[in-house]
Design a protein around this motif. Sequence first.
Motif: not given
Length: 433
Positions: A287-300
């Motif tokens: 539930f907490r990570c570095l990276g994994d941008t698809p889960f932190k930015q809008p789908p676009e």
Amino acid sequence: MDGIPECSKLSWDTGLTSFASFGDIPGNLCSPTDDWPRPFRPLSHDAAWDHLAAASNLHSVKFDPTGRWRADALNFQPCAETSSQDRYAIQQIHIQGRVWTLSAVFDGHLGSHTVEHVAHHMPIIVREHLELITQKHGDRVVPPPLIADMFAMAIRAFDDAIANDVLELFPGGLSSLSRLSDLQIQEVLDDQLSGGQNYTKARLCLYGTTALVALVDPDHRNLWLANLGDCQALMVSETDQKAWNTEVLTRFHNGENPLEVQRVINEHPGEPECILDGRVLGAIAPFRCLGDTPFKQPPEFTRRILYNLYPGQHDTSPWEEFLMRNHTPPYISSTPEVTHYPLDPSPRAPRKYLILCSDGFTDICGTNQRAIVDQWARRAAACSSSRELDEKSLALRLLWQALGDDPTSVSRVLTLNMDSPWLDDVSIVVQCL
């Protein structure tokens, strides 16, 4: 730290063969359907130890001339067909003539690019923030709560930069992507013939890593731990009765932690699928990570940028399964849980060992972890001199203990005849405090 050294790959042309059953292999990676029993090569005690050492990417650092304060680390993956996605870091940080120590373990997922980037740059980022806060305080000691805040801020800023470095390639950020064709985006990203800086920045967004970072001040009076994900920190302390006490210093940030589950639910009201089957958006365990941008930015971000990193080469349906649930990012947090622990630097202080480990270690220990750590500590304490301790890495001693504490058990794990991994990656740092 990538892969397994050639010297650890054992030949099957000579030597005796024995067979391992499903229950002989520690951890949860194997399946009862993996065609058991499977052959392995039994080794002598010395041979098993040597091969385990060769396969573990050992590293040790002494933080003082006497060797009282030191750290030993390893990264272990016995399957020769698989490169470990775990990493560790041990560094001394020199600031204004004084020396801080940083140690860390990182458990990467989906690929090794981001975890490699984090393991290399994390000490640099922490040093930069430490320099700033110590300069502001001059000759005054920085209060521990301010160091904790600095620690968290450094890690958040580091993670923010992973996505922001990519968005800066497109003036106007995400909102500008609607005015660009896929071909125009690909032209920005595909710069490998001119050094590949844009490509490298975007590739970091595809992968992720957990992180557990320990920081000790120059006076050896304070320890700070910054944790994101499911690595674990243990403090092993000698008691007055010459026994040992093991304290778990961290909490897992995953679906097994009710507080983490509730935190994500509270941050995304009205989204029943923000957690599905114990995973964020039904896709990822930490539930907490570095990276994994698809889960932190809008789908676009994923659909327009990351899909165009490898146009037409990947099945996007697994991504779309969780992107369709991505309504109010971020869903994964980059805010570490930072905790502070006082230390006693006096020569007569009871011995303490800080253990940082990836979840591969907790996996192979199972419910026996406290007993394994206790037996390891007793044996380390029984060493008659620091020279005797130096001869064998404390981290390697701990791994040996966890794998069964006998050459047959270690041989099974080292030489099992199997093409796919039978153990999760294991990283361990043991720091003497």
